[in-house]
Design a protein around this motif. Structure first.
Motif, mmCIF file in Angstrom:
data_model
loop_
_atom_site.group_PDB
_atom_site.id
_atom_site.type_symbol
_atom_site.label_atom_id
_atom_site.label_comp_id
_atom_site.label_asym_id
_atom_site.label_seq_id
_atom_site.Cartn_x
_atom_site.Cartn_y
_atom_site.Cartn_z
ATOM 1 N N TYR A 109 24.596 -56.529 17.781
ATOM 2 C CA TYR A 109 25.670 -55.538 17.370
ATOM 3 C C TYR A 109 26.795 -55.241 18.344
ATOM 4 O O TYR A 109 27.593 -54.961 17.831
ATOM 5 C CB TYR A 109 24.893 -54.260 17.005
ATOM 6 N N TYR A 128 29.252 -58.211 18.058
ATOM 7 C CA TYR A 128 30.069 -58.172 17.208
ATOM 8 C C TYR A 128 31.111 -56.868 17.348
ATOM 9 O O TYR A 128 32.239 -57.053 16.943
ATOM 10 C CB TYR A 128 29.314 -57.573 15.872
ATOM 11 N N THR A 129 30.785 -55.881 17.828
ATOM 12 C CA THR A 129 31.646 -54.516 18.170
ATOM 13 C C THR A 129 32.573 -55.238 19.142
ATOM 14 O O THR A 129 33.774 -54.632 18.926
ATOM 15 C CB THR A 129 30.873 -53.495 18.759
ATOM 16 N N GLU A 186 36.920 -55.390 18.730
ATOM 17 C CA GLU A 186 38.161 -54.862 19.400
ATOM 18 C C GLU A 186 39.190 -55.767 19.512
ATOM 19 O O GLU A 186 40.351 -55.400 20.039
ATOM 20 C CB GLU A 186 37.597 -54.324 20.680
ATOM 21 N N SER A 233 40.745 -56.397 11.601
ATOM 22 C CA SER A 233 39.584 -55.991 10.700
ATOM 23 C C SER A 233 39.366 -56.898 9.620
ATOM 24 O O SER A 233 38.171 -57.243 9.008
ATOM 25 C CB SER A 233 39.011 -54.750 10.279
#
Length: 64
Positions: free
Chosen positions: A10, A13-14, A18, A22
């Motif tokens: 996670y 992925y975050t 950035e 998206s």
């Protein structure tokens, strides 16, 4: 086990979101099942069924 499969995944992925749009990230994320299936076929020598091949073709067709 949970540290690598949940928290680290996670977090990476975050961090990737950035640095990426998206809309592009959603396309890349939809390739995950295709890559997982291909790894199973190539690395673990699994025999793909017709449903696997159909699913890969549908995902790649939707992305195209």
């Amino acid at each position: 086990m949970g540290l690598f499969t949940a928290f680290l995944a996670y977090g990476l992925y975050t961090m990737g979101l950035e640095r990426m749009e998206s809309s592009r990230a959603a396309i890349v994320a939809s390739l995950e099942p295709v890559v997982g299936t291909l790894v199973g076929i190539l690395w673990f020598r699994e025999v793909p069924g017709w449903d696997n091949v159909l699913g890969i073709c549908l995902v790649l067709g939707a992305i195209a």
